[in-house]
Design a protein around this motif. Sequence first.
Motif, short mmCIF file in Angstrom:
data_model
loop_
_atom_site.label_atom_id
_atom_site.label_comp_id
_atom_site.label_asym_id
_atom_site.label_seq_id
_atom_site.Cartn_x
_atom_site.Cartn_y
_atom_site.Cartn_z
N GLU A 1 0.87 -1.31 -0.01
CA GLU A 1 -0.18 -0.05 -0.05
C GLU A 1 0.80 1.20 -0.02
N ILE A 2 1.95 1.26 0.83
CA ILE A 2 2.87 2.37 0.97
C ILE A 2 3.30 2.70 -0.55
N ARG A 3 3.98 1.78 -0.99
CA ARG A 3 4.58 1.74 -2.26
C ARG A 3 3.84 2.27 -3.43
N ARG A 4 2.64 1.73 -3.42
CA ARG A 4 1.45 2.29 -4.59
C ARG A 4 1.25 3.58 -4.23
N SER A 5 1.23 4.12 -3.13
CA SER A 5 0.80 5.64 -2.62
C SER A 5 1.93 6.50 -3.06
N ALA A 6 3.29 5.84 -2.75
CA ALA A 6 4.54 6.56 -3.31
C ALA A 6 4.91 6.60 -4.64
N ARG A 7 4.35 6.05 -5.55
CA ARG A 7 4.64 6.14 -6.91
C ARG A 7 5.21 7.36 -7.36
N SER A 8 4.31 8.60 -7.22
CA SER A 8 4.53 9.83 -7.75
C SER A 8 5.07 10.86 -6.75
N ALA A 9 5.54 10.17 -5.48
CA ALA A 9 6.22 11.24 -4.39
C ALA A 9 7.42 11.38 -4.64
N ALA A 10 7.87 12.80 -4.38
CA ALA A 10 9.16 13.15 -4.47
C ALA A 10 10.01 12.60 -3.16
N LYS A 11 9.50 12.37 -2.09
CA LYS A 11 10.19 12.06 -1.00
C LYS A 11 9.04 11.43 0.12
N LEU A 12 9.41 10.75 1.06
CA LEU A 12 8.37 9.92 1.95
C LEU A 12 8.91 10.26 3.39
N HIS A 13 7.85 10.54 4.23
CA HIS A 13 8.12 10.63 5.69
C HIS A 13 7.26 9.90 6.08
N LEU A 14 7.86 9.10 7.17
CA LEU A 14 7.43 7.79 7.78
C LEU A 14 7.51 8.10 9.47
N PHE A 15 6.20 8.03 9.92
CA PHE A 15 6.06 8.09 11.44
C PHE A 15 5.35 7.01 12.02
N GLN A 16 5.79 6.00 13.04
CA GLN A 16 5.44 4.88 13.37
C GLN A 16 4.70 4.78 14.91
N ASN A 17 3.71 4.13 15.09
CA ASN A 17 3.49 3.88 16.23
C ASN A 17 3.07 2.11 16.53
N ALA A 18 4.21 1.36 16.65
CA ALA A 18 3.88 -0.11 16.43
C ALA A 18 5.03 -0.83 17.15
N PRO A 19 4.79 -2.05 17.14
CA PRO A 19 6.13 -2.96 17.86
C PRO A 19 7.24 -2.68 17.22
N ASN A 20 8.37 -2.85 17.91
CA ASN A 20 9.77 -2.80 17.09
C ASN A 20 9.86 -3.70 15.99
N GLY A 21 9.44 -4.94 16.40
CA GLY A 21 9.31 -5.80 15.43
C GLY A 21 8.70 -5.53 14.08
N ILE A 22 7.75 -4.94 14.16
CA ILE A 22 7.12 -4.40 12.91
C ILE A 22 8.05 -3.40 11.92
N GLY A 23 8.46 -2.54 12.81
CA GLY A 23 9.50 -1.61 11.95
C GLY A 23 10.52 -2.18 11.49
N ILE A 24 11.23 -3.31 12.22
CA ILE A 24 12.36 -3.80 11.96
C ILE A 24 12.07 -4.79 10.40
N LEU A 25 10.75 -5.33 10.42
CA LEU A 25 10.46 -6.23 9.27
C LEU A 25 10.21 -5.25 8.17
N LEU A 26 9.45 -4.24 8.38
CA LEU A 26 9.28 -3.22 7.49
C LEU A 26 10.32 -2.38 6.63
N GLY A 27 11.24 -2.29 7.36
CA GLY A 27 12.62 -1.72 6.89
C GLY A 27 13.45 -2.82 6.07
N HIS A 28 13.34 -4.11 6.72
CA HIS A 28 13.94 -5.09 6.00
C HIS A 28 13.41 -5.17 4.67
N LEU A 29 12.01 -5.03 4.31
CA LEU A 29 11.30 -5.02 2.86
C LEU A 29 11.60 -3.73 1.94
N TRP A 30 12.19 -2.72 2.63
CA TRP A 30 12.34 -1.20 2.08
C TRP A 30 12.95 -1.17 0.85
#
Length: 277
Positions: free
Chosen positions: A222-251
């Motif tokens: 969903e994020i990648r689909r929404s970011a297709r035409s974006a010049a830059k992305l700003h990411l704010f999180q409220n999640a378990p650390n494991g979610i951030g680590i796994l999402l960063g791993h996919l980035w």
Amino acid sequence: MFVVRSGPVELRRLIIDGCTALENEEMNELVERLGLRVGSPRATLAIQAIDRYPWPELAVASVDWVDEFRGAEPRERRQTSDPAAWNMKFKPELAAAVAEIRQKGFTDIRIDGALRLSTGFAAGAAAPRAAGLTVAFRDWSSSGESTEFPVAVTEHHVGNGDELAVALCVTGHIERDVLEYIQANSLPVAKLIEVTPGSGVGQTSIPGEGEALGFVFAAFDEIRRSARSAAKLHLFQNAPNGIGILLGHLWNRVPVTQLYDDANSPEGYFPTFLLAS
């Protein structure tokens, strides 16, 4: 060697803590956490950000940034004395630690330590799936089996520019705080997308590893689909650390991304790592 020495040390610690017996499930968890299972060697990357790691010498690689943070105890350590440290010191040291692990023949990396959300995300990004690596944090591993886990996406119009803001809301809603921060700091953002578990936001919204993987796969799409035409992305999180680590791993294949941490003060948030596209 970590896999040889860590088992006895951990058992000694358990005995000191009063443990007299381990059930099969507890022993299996210990073996997985320490990377002792034969056939799947796992290296530990110890991240000492807001507090020090008990046994950094047992990790294959480690970083120590505790003295870079303001504050006398872990809960106070949020912002660094030098704001440039995130990208001038921390980011290259993360890359060097992962490179050291890979040079020693490991491709499966357990991330451990005391760290906040943007640091966990940056650690996952430093050990990317695209490079053939796998990551683990506590009970969750990127090599596990995913369970289909729908996400909900809500768009909030901002209209200040051509960049995209993302509020990852897993354990609580932060979209209002993020919108206030965007307006107060005149971020050139076209819209904010709020990404939540389809089943709702809360402390137990992600019950296990399969659901965690299902959530990050769906959220990333969903994020990648929404970011297709974006010049830059700003990411704010409220999640378990494991979610951030796994999402960063996919980035991967996303715009330049600015990460933020919660300031726990009236300023709301502050920028940390800047990740290249």
